[in-house]
Write a protein that holds these residues in place. Structure first.
Motif, short mmCIF file in Angstrom:
data_model
loop_
_atom_site.label_atom_id
_atom_site.label_comp_id
_atom_site.label_asym_id
_atom_site.label_seq_id
_atom_site.Cartn_x
_atom_site.Cartn_y
_atom_site.Cartn_z
N PHE A 273 0.82 -1.21 0.00
CA PHE A 273 0.00 0.00 0.00
C PHE A 273 0.86 1.26 0.00
CE2 PHE A 273 -3.63 -2.51 2.00
CZ PHE A 273 -4.33 -2.57 0.80
N ARG A 274 1.99 1.25 0.68
CA ARG A 274 2.87 2.42 0.71
C ARG A 274 3.47 2.71 -0.66
NH1 ARG A 274 5.22 4.29 5.73
NH2 ARG A 274 4.22 3.23 7.45
N PHE A 275 3.82 1.67 -1.41
CA PHE A 275 4.41 1.88 -2.73
C PHE A 275 3.38 2.28 -3.78
CE2 PHE A 275 8.01 -0.91 -1.24
CZ PHE A 275 8.91 0.14 -1.17
N THR A 276 2.14 1.82 -3.62
CA THR A 276 1.12 2.15 -4.61
C THR A 276 0.42 3.48 -4.32
OG1 THR A 276 -0.51 0.83 -3.42
CG2 THR A 276 0.67 -0.24 -5.21
N LEU A 277 0.27 3.84 -3.06
CA LEU A 277 -0.39 5.09 -2.68
C LEU A 277 0.63 6.01 -2.01
CD1 LEU A 277 -3.58 3.52 -1.09
CD2 LEU A 277 -3.39 4.52 -3.36
N LYS A 278 0.66 7.25 -2.43
CA LYS A 278 1.64 8.18 -1.86
C LYS A 278 1.05 9.10 -0.80
CE LYS A 278 4.85 6.62 -4.44
NZ LYS A 278 5.78 5.69 -3.89
N ASP A 279 -0.26 9.36 -0.86
CA ASP A 279 -0.89 10.26 0.08
C ASP A 279 -1.23 9.51 1.37
OD1 ASP A 279 -2.11 12.54 1.12
OD2 ASP A 279 -4.06 12.08 0.18
N LEU A 280 -0.84 10.06 2.50
CA LEU A 280 -1.05 9.40 3.79
C LEU A 280 -2.54 9.25 4.11
CD1 LEU A 280 0.44 8.17 6.17
CD2 LEU A 280 0.40 10.39 7.26
N LYS A 281 -3.35 10.22 3.71
CA LYS A 281 -4.79 10.13 3.97
C LYS A 281 -5.41 8.96 3.20
CE LYS A 281 -7.32 13.87 4.38
NZ LYS A 281 -8.08 15.08 4.04
N LYS A 282 -4.98 8.75 1.97
CA LYS A 282 -5.49 7.63 1.18
C LYS A 282 -5.01 6.30 1.76
CE LYS A 282 -5.92 10.00 -3.21
NZ LYS A 282 -5.44 10.08 -4.60
N ILE A 283 -3.77 6.26 2.24
CA ILE A 283 -3.25 5.04 2.84
C ILE A 283 -4.08 4.67 4.06
CG2 ILE A 283 -1.28 4.03 4.06
CD1 ILE A 283 0.56 5.59 2.22
N TRP A 284 -4.38 5.65 4.91
CA TRP A 284 -5.19 5.39 6.11
C TRP A 284 -6.58 4.88 5.72
CZ3 TRP A 284 -5.17 5.37 11.41
CH2 TRP A 284 -3.92 5.63 12.01
N MET A 285 -7.18 5.49 4.70
CA MET A 285 -8.52 5.10 4.29
C MET A 285 -8.51 3.68 3.72
SD MET A 285 -11.15 7.01 1.68
CE MET A 285 -10.05 6.87 0.31
N VAL A 286 -7.60 3.38 2.81
CA VAL A 286 -7.56 2.07 2.16
C VAL A 286 -7.20 0.98 3.17
CG1 VAL A 286 -6.32 0.70 0.45
CG2 VAL A 286 -7.09 2.99 -0.12
N GLU A 287 -6.22 1.23 4.04
CA GLU A 287 -5.83 0.22 5.01
C GLU A 287 -6.92 -0.02 6.05
OE1 GLU A 287 -1.98 0.87 6.69
OE2 GLU A 287 -0.97 0.60 4.77
N SER A 288 -7.64 1.01 6.44
CA SER A 288 -8.75 0.83 7.38
C SER A 288 -9.85 -0.01 6.77
CB SER A 288 -9.30 2.18 7.83
OG SER A 288 -8.33 2.91 8.51
N ILE A 289 -10.18 0.27 5.51
CA ILE A 289 -11.19 -0.53 4.80
C ILE A 289 -10.71 -1.97 4.67
CG2 ILE A 289 -12.34 -0.84 2.57
CD1 ILE A 289 -12.41 2.26 2.38
N PHE A 290 -9.42 -2.16 4.36
CA PHE A 290 -8.84 -3.50 4.24
C PHE A 290 -8.96 -4.27 5.56
CE2 PHE A 290 -5.07 -6.25 4.66
CZ PHE A 290 -5.30 -7.12 3.60
N ILE A 291 -8.70 -3.62 6.66
CA ILE A 291 -8.80 -4.27 7.98
C ILE A 291 -10.24 -4.64 8.29
CG2 ILE A 291 -8.55 -3.87 10.46
CD1 ILE A 291 -6.03 -2.23 9.76
N VAL A 292 -11.18 -3.75 8.00
CA VAL A 292 -12.60 -4.03 8.27
C VAL A 292 -13.09 -5.19 7.41
CG1 VAL A 292 -14.94 -3.09 8.03
CG2 VAL A 292 -13.15 -1.73 9.09
N ILE A 293 -12.75 -5.19 6.12
CA ILE A 293 -13.17 -6.27 5.23
C ILE A 293 -12.57 -7.60 5.67
CG2 ILE A 293 -12.94 -7.17 2.87
CD1 ILE A 293 -13.33 -4.29 1.89
N THR A 294 -11.29 -7.59 6.06
CA THR A 294 -10.64 -8.80 6.52
C THR A 294 -11.30 -9.34 7.79
OG1 THR A 294 -8.55 -8.03 5.58
CG2 THR A 294 -8.44 -9.79 7.21
N ALA A 295 -11.62 -8.45 8.72
CA ALA A 295 -12.28 -8.88 9.96
C ALA A 295 -13.67 -9.45 9.68
CB ALA A 295 -12.38 -7.71 10.93
#
Length: 90
Positions: A58-80
Motif C-alpha cells: 500500500f505504501r508503494f502504490t499510494l503516496k498520500d497518507l490520507k489515502k493510505i489510512w482510508m484504504v488500510e482501514s477498509i482493508f482491515i474491516v473487510i478482513t475482519a
C-alpha cells in the motif's frame, strides 16, 4: 526519512507485542495464563508477516497518507468481516 504511522503498522505492532508477551511470559507463575500452542503462534507470526508486506504494498502504490489510512482501514474491516463469516460457516 519520514516516519508514517498506518493502521497496518499498528496491527503489526500489537501482534508483535502479543507474540513477545506470550513467548516471554512465565508459564508457571501466571494466574490466568492462556495456553498458546505452537500453531497459534505460527498463525500470529503469519499475521505479522502479512500485515508488514501488505503495508509495504500500500505504501508503494499510494503516496498520500490520507489515502493510505482510508484504504488500510477498509482493508482491515473487510478482513475482519470475512474472518467472522468464515468462522460462522465452519
Amino acid at each position: 526519512m519520514k516516519l508514517r504511522i498506518t493502521p497496518l503498522n499498528i496491527i503489526g505492532a500489537i501482534g508483535l507485542g502479543l507474540a513477545a508477551f506470550t513467548i516471554l511470559s512465565p508459564k508457571d507463575h501466571a494466574p490466568r495464563h492462556v495456553d498458546w500452542s505452537g500453531f497459534y503462534l505460527l498463525i500470529l507470526g503469519c499475521l505479522i508477516l502479512v500485515t508488514f508486506i501488505t503495508d509495504l504494498i500500500f505504501r508503494f502504490t499510494l503516496k498520500d497518507l490520507k489515502k493510505i489510512w482510508m484504504v488500510e482501514s477498509i482493508f482491515i474491516v473487510i478482513t475482519a468481516v470475512l474472518m467472522l463469516i468464515i468462522q460462522r460457516i465452519a
